[in-house]
Design an enzyme around this catalytic site. Structure first.
Site, short mmCIF file in Angstrom:
data_model
loop_
_atom_site.label_atom_id
_atom_site.label_comp_id
_atom_site.label_asym_id
_atom_site.label_seq_id
_atom_site.Cartn_x
_atom_site.Cartn_y
_atom_site.Cartn_z
N CYS A 224 -7.47 14.24 28.96
CA CYS A 224 -6.60 13.97 30.12
C CYS A 224 -5.23 14.66 30.04
O CYS A 224 -4.46 14.61 30.99
CB CYS A 224 -6.42 12.47 30.32
SG CYS A 224 -5.28 11.72 29.15
N HIS B 126 -5.06 -0.38 8.94
CA HIS B 126 -3.87 0.14 9.63
C HIS B 126 -4.11 1.51 10.26
O HIS B 126 -3.17 2.21 10.59
CB HIS B 126 -2.69 0.19 8.65
CG HIS B 126 -2.18 -1.16 8.27
ND1 HIS B 126 -1.28 -1.37 7.25
CD2 HIS B 126 -2.44 -2.39 8.79
CE1 HIS B 126 -1.02 -2.68 7.15
NE2 HIS B 126 -1.72 -3.30 8.07
N CYS C 188 -5.15 9.18 22.23
CA CYS C 188 -4.41 9.46 23.46
C CYS C 188 -3.57 8.26 23.84
O CYS C 188 -4.03 7.12 23.78
CB CYS C 188 -5.39 9.81 24.58
SG CYS C 188 -4.55 10.10 26.15
N SER D 187 2.21 -4.88 -2.02
CA SER D 187 3.27 -5.86 -2.25
C SER D 187 2.91 -7.22 -1.65
O SER D 187 3.63 -8.19 -1.85
CB SER D 187 4.60 -5.36 -1.66
OG SER D 187 4.46 -5.20 -0.27
N GLU E 195 4.03 -4.16 -10.99
CA GLU E 195 5.12 -5.12 -10.72
C GLU E 195 4.52 -6.45 -10.26
O GLU E 195 3.43 -6.48 -9.69
CB GLU E 195 6.03 -4.59 -9.60
CG GLU E 195 6.61 -3.22 -9.83
CD GLU E 195 7.60 -3.18 -10.99
OE1 GLU E 195 8.21 -4.23 -11.29
OE2 GLU E 195 7.72 -2.11 -11.61
#
Ligand code: OAD
Length: 256
Positions: free
Chosen positions: A157, A123, A131, A196, A222
């Site tokens: 840029c 991720h 940019c 999860s 969990e």
């Protein structure tokens, strides 16, 4: 701190000791004990308090870049303050026993900070900026106390830069996904830690691991949607379970 279930712990240690290569699929839970909030936990999760549509989409950045940057800079502050915990350190120490690839959904950079050497960031990374116009990337020095600084711009840029993070509706970086899939094909033991298992395509990697020949060990206090399908479920926090597994491997006679 509760003791690990002995039967599950022994099964996990056996699988790790017998493995030639290990893949660790990690999520926000492994950084929770660094004081960094997870996403989906009731009350404390980031998505219980903030709306992803306002903060983690290209449309939100186009609409309100100050708000988006404010949120990511705040998260950088939390990460820098929290640092690595015993869970990250244990995964790095696992490399003393076997080759370990980490495929992480986390953007905090804490696996690298703990010393892990083979990491696929599915991720992106919150310390990198990209940019919005020419896609030049730059890694920021760890200077988190810049929540009120002017918005960053591209050194090449001059267009606004954005966090180099995968937002909702965006593709995962192809190279990181390919390395995760390769790690999955090569591993005979897969650790699923602190996720999860609800966000795709990362969750599909776990499903593929479960369908394949590798022994799959889940570390999570969990239950998750895959808990009944994995080979071993360690119902414990990462900073408790992972050091315990590594300590047991350290104590076991070497097996190659
Ligand atoms: P979630 O917040 O969805 O899930 C965190 C998981 O960690 C839960 O299952 C908790 O039970 C578990 N957990 C909590 N404390 C733990 C601990 N100390 N040790 C081990 N596990 C613990 O986080 P992710 O599954 O990582 O995407 O979420 C996936 C993606 O959703 C994130 O990468 C983020 C988010 O939208 C982007 O920002 C692109």
């Amino acid at each position: 701190m509760t003791e690990l279930d002995t039967h599950a712990r022994d099964a996990a240690v056996r699988a790790l000791a017998d493995a030639r290569r290990i893949l660790a699929l990690t999520g926000a839970g492994i950084s929770a004990e660094s004081g960094i909030p997870t996403f989906r936990e009731a009350q404390t999760g980031l998505w219980a308090r903030f709306s992803p549509e306002d903060l983690a989409t290209p449309e939100a950045f186009a609409r309100e870049p100050e708000r988006v940057w404010g949120w990511y800079r705040w998260r950088r502050t939390l990460i820098a303050r929290g640092g690595v915990n015993a869970g990250h350190e244990a995964l790095a120490a696992l490399e003393h026993h076997r080759p370990v690839r980490i495929a992480t959904q986390n953007v905090d950079g804490l696996h690298a900070a703990a010393g892990s050497s083979d990491i696929a960031e599915l991720h992106g990374n919150i310390w990198r900026e990209r940019c919005s116009a020419c896609a030049t990337t730059a890694t920021m020095a760890v200077a988190p106390a810049d929540e009120d600084a002017p918005l960053p711009v591209c050194s090449r840029c001059g267009a606004p830069t954005r966090p180099d993070i995968v937002w909702f509706g965006e593709m995962l970086p192809a190279d990181a996904l390919a390395r995760a899939e390769q790690g999955l094909n090569e591993a005979d033991c897969v650790l699923v830690v602190g996720t999860s298992n609800r966000v795709y395509p990362a969750a599909a990697l776990v499903e593929t691991a479960i369908a394949g020949p590798a022994t799959v060990i889940e570390v999570n206090p969990e239950a998750t949607p895959v808990s009944t399908a994995v080979d071993v479920a360690l119902r414990a926090s990462a900073s408790h379970a992972l050091p315990a597994l590594v300590a047991a491997l350290d104590a076991a006679p070497a097996r190659r």
